[in-house]
Design a protein around this motif. Structure first.
Motif, short mmCIF file in Angstrom:
data_model
loop_
_atom_site.label_atom_id
_atom_site.label_comp_id
_atom_site.label_asym_id
_atom_site.label_seq_id
_atom_site.Cartn_x
_atom_site.Cartn_y
_atom_site.Cartn_z
N ALA A 95 0.83 -1.22 0.00
CA ALA A 95 0.00 0.00 0.00
C ALA A 95 0.86 1.25 0.00
CB ALA A 95 -0.93 -0.01 1.20
N GLU A 96 1.95 1.25 0.78
CA GLU A 96 2.82 2.42 0.83
C GLU A 96 3.52 2.65 -0.50
OE1 GLU A 96 1.78 4.02 4.27
OE2 GLU A 96 3.40 4.80 3.02
N SER A 97 3.93 1.55 -1.15
CA SER A 97 4.59 1.71 -2.45
C SER A 97 3.63 2.26 -3.50
CB SER A 97 5.18 0.37 -2.91
OG SER A 97 4.16 -0.57 -3.18
N ARG A 98 2.39 1.79 -3.43
CA ARG A 98 1.39 2.31 -4.37
C ARG A 98 1.07 3.76 -4.08
NH1 ARG A 98 -2.45 -3.08 -4.18
NH2 ARG A 98 -1.44 -4.20 -5.90
N ALA A 99 1.01 4.10 -2.78
CA ALA A 99 0.74 5.49 -2.40
C ALA A 99 1.85 6.41 -2.89
CB ALA A 99 0.58 5.61 -0.89
N ALA A 100 3.09 5.92 -2.81
CA ALA A 100 4.22 6.72 -3.29
C ALA A 100 4.11 6.97 -4.79
CB ALA A 100 5.53 6.02 -2.95
N ASP B 116 2.35 10.33 -9.58
CA ASP B 116 1.42 10.46 -10.72
C ASP B 116 0.57 11.71 -10.60
OD1 ASP B 116 0.76 6.87 -11.06
OD2 ASP B 116 2.40 8.14 -11.79
N GLN B 117 0.15 12.02 -9.37
CA GLN B 117 -0.72 13.18 -9.16
C GLN B 117 0.00 14.48 -9.49
OE1 GLN B 117 -2.15 12.82 -5.14
NE2 GLN B 117 -2.75 10.71 -5.52
N THR B 118 1.32 14.52 -9.24
CA THR B 118 2.05 15.73 -9.55
C THR B 118 2.23 15.91 -11.05
OG1 THR B 118 4.22 14.63 -9.42
CG2 THR B 118 3.31 15.54 -7.37
N ARG B 119 1.98 14.84 -11.81
CA ARG B 119 2.17 14.89 -13.26
C ARG B 119 0.85 15.00 -14.02
NH1 ARG B 119 5.34 9.65 -14.70
NH2 ARG B 119 5.22 10.60 -16.77
N SER B 120 -0.26 14.97 -13.31
CA SER B 120 -1.55 14.92 -14.00
C SER B 120 -2.49 16.00 -13.45
CB SER B 120 -2.19 13.54 -13.81
OG SER B 120 -3.48 13.51 -14.35
N ARG C 5 -6.70 3.80 -2.33
CA ARG C 5 -5.72 3.37 -3.32
C ARG C 5 -6.18 3.73 -4.72
NH1 ARG C 5 -4.54 -2.90 -3.51
NH2 ARG C 5 -6.44 -2.86 -4.76
N GLY C 6 -5.30 4.32 -5.47
CA GLY C 6 -5.60 4.63 -6.86
C GLY C 6 -6.58 5.77 -7.07
N MET C 7 -6.84 6.58 -6.04
CA MET C 7 -7.76 7.70 -6.20
C MET C 7 -7.18 8.71 -7.19
SD MET C 7 -9.30 10.25 -3.30
CE MET C 7 -10.26 8.95 -2.51
N VAL C 8 -7.95 9.05 -8.20
CA VAL C 8 -7.46 9.96 -9.24
C VAL C 8 -7.42 11.39 -8.70
CG1 VAL C 8 -8.30 8.50 -11.10
CG2 VAL C 8 -9.78 10.30 -10.18
N PRO C 9 -6.56 12.23 -9.29
CA PRO C 9 -6.43 13.60 -8.79
C PRO C 9 -7.74 14.37 -8.75
CG PRO C 9 -4.64 13.09 -10.30
CD PRO C 9 -5.60 11.93 -10.36
N ALA C 10 -8.61 14.16 -9.73
CA ALA C 10 -9.88 14.91 -9.76
C ALA C 10 -10.70 14.64 -8.51
CB ALA C 10 -10.67 14.56 -11.01
N VAL C 11 -10.78 13.37 -8.11
CA VAL C 11 -11.56 13.01 -6.93
C VAL C 11 -10.89 13.54 -5.67
CG1 VAL C 11 -12.46 11.10 -5.55
CG2 VAL C 11 -12.53 10.98 -8.05
#
Length: 304
Positions: free
Chosen positions: A77-82, A87-91, A281-287
């Motif tokens: 979970a921590e690796s995915r969060a990282a 990804d969020q900083t790029r999208s 996990r996997g929450m997109v930036p918009a949400v």
């Protein structure tokens, strides 16, 4: 210091447990079953313990394996969060967000917050199901649902984020207040007409708390009862009766002199306005950014 040679083996082990077999996990990961089995076997040898009970037909965790798996899940979970953070900083926020919200909460300020968010993020579409029914966010494919509950919140397998607090206060129009003595207690409203939220039992009572935390209850028979807060506000503005309404819904009316706050020392126990969603996990930036906007918006509402 002893370290596991390849932390990726922990992820592979977690995938085997999640899929219930080496074959299913290998298929999902796109690797050979034999290779996956060797990696997990090597992990057990490195640790010096058996993590899995293997038979030709089944696979199960040992007690050590069960506890080790919990730590593996935290690492995954921590690796995915990282990665999500990067990804969020790029999208930029984009795409469609599907949410559910009670009608009263929308009227009380959430609709304004959402409208501002959509205006600030032109590549985002927000679809709002305005409903008072209890929705199933997973079955209905919602990104999140907004609810308000008195604390403590019920246990749930869903993720929860608190957005803010909501209290209800007693209000009346100046015209109605002018026809009655200034109330000093709930009981002194006996001669006042009242309004209320609908009740299936058709028994109506206001439960309010004073500054010392003491609860006062008062039963009354309203002239109008409905489950629509907007209708209650309109009736209160027209002088039909005293209403107990969310402070954020009537704050502008009070400041403009259209409503008066009665018994200012009394209010309901604050309700926790919160969002529930399947997983962080996997929450997109918009949400994520819409949730951030709701938190910030409620802070502004509560400061008024």
């Amino acid at each position: 210091m002893n370290r596991i040679t390849d932390l990726n083996d922990l992820r592979l082990f977690a995938e085997v447990v999640e899929h219930g077999s080496f074959t299913a996990a290998a298929r999902s990961l796109g690797v050979q079953t034999s290779k996956l089995s060797r990696r997990v076997r090597a992990l057990e040898e490195e640790l010096g313990v058996r993590l899995l009970n293997r038979t030709s037909r089944s696979l199960s965790l040992t007690e050590t394996g069960r506890r080790f798996h919990q730590h593996c899940l935290a690492l995954v979970a921590e690796s995915r969060a990282a990665k999500d953070f990067v990804d969020q900083t790029r999208s930029k926020p984009q795409g469609t967000i599907r949410i559910s919200c009670p009608v009263g909460l929308l009227t009380s300020g959430i609709s304004t917050i959402i409208a501002q968010y959509v205006q600030d993020n032109p590549q985002v579409q927000v679809l709002v199901d305005a409903t008072n029914r209890r929705v199933d966010v997973v079955e209905e494919g919602l990104d999140f649902a907004i609810r308000v509950r008195l604390p403590p919140l019920e246990d749930t397998d869903l993720a929860v984020r608190q957005l803010g607090l909501s209290v209800q206060i007693l209000v009346a129009s100046p015209q109605l207040a002018a026809r009655h003595p200034v109330p000093t207690s709930l009981e002194s409203l006996e001669e006042w007409p009242t309004l209320a939220m609908s009740s299936s039992s058709e028994r109506f009572a206001w439960n309010l708390v004073n500054a010392e935390g003491r609860t006062t209850s008062w039963a009354h028979q309203p002239r109008l009862a409905t489950d629509d807060l907007a209708s209650l506000r309109i009736a209160a503005l027209r002088g039909v009766g005293v209403a107990m309404l969310p402070r954020e819904l009537v704050d502008a009316d009070i400041h403009a002199g259209r409503l008066q706050h009665l018994l200012a020392g009394l209010a309901t126990t604050p309700g926790l306005v919160h969002a529930i969603f399947p997983t962080r996990r996997g929450m997109v930036p918009a949400v994520r950014q819409l949730l951030d906007a709701l938190v910030s918006g409620f802070e502004d509402l509560n400061r008024k």
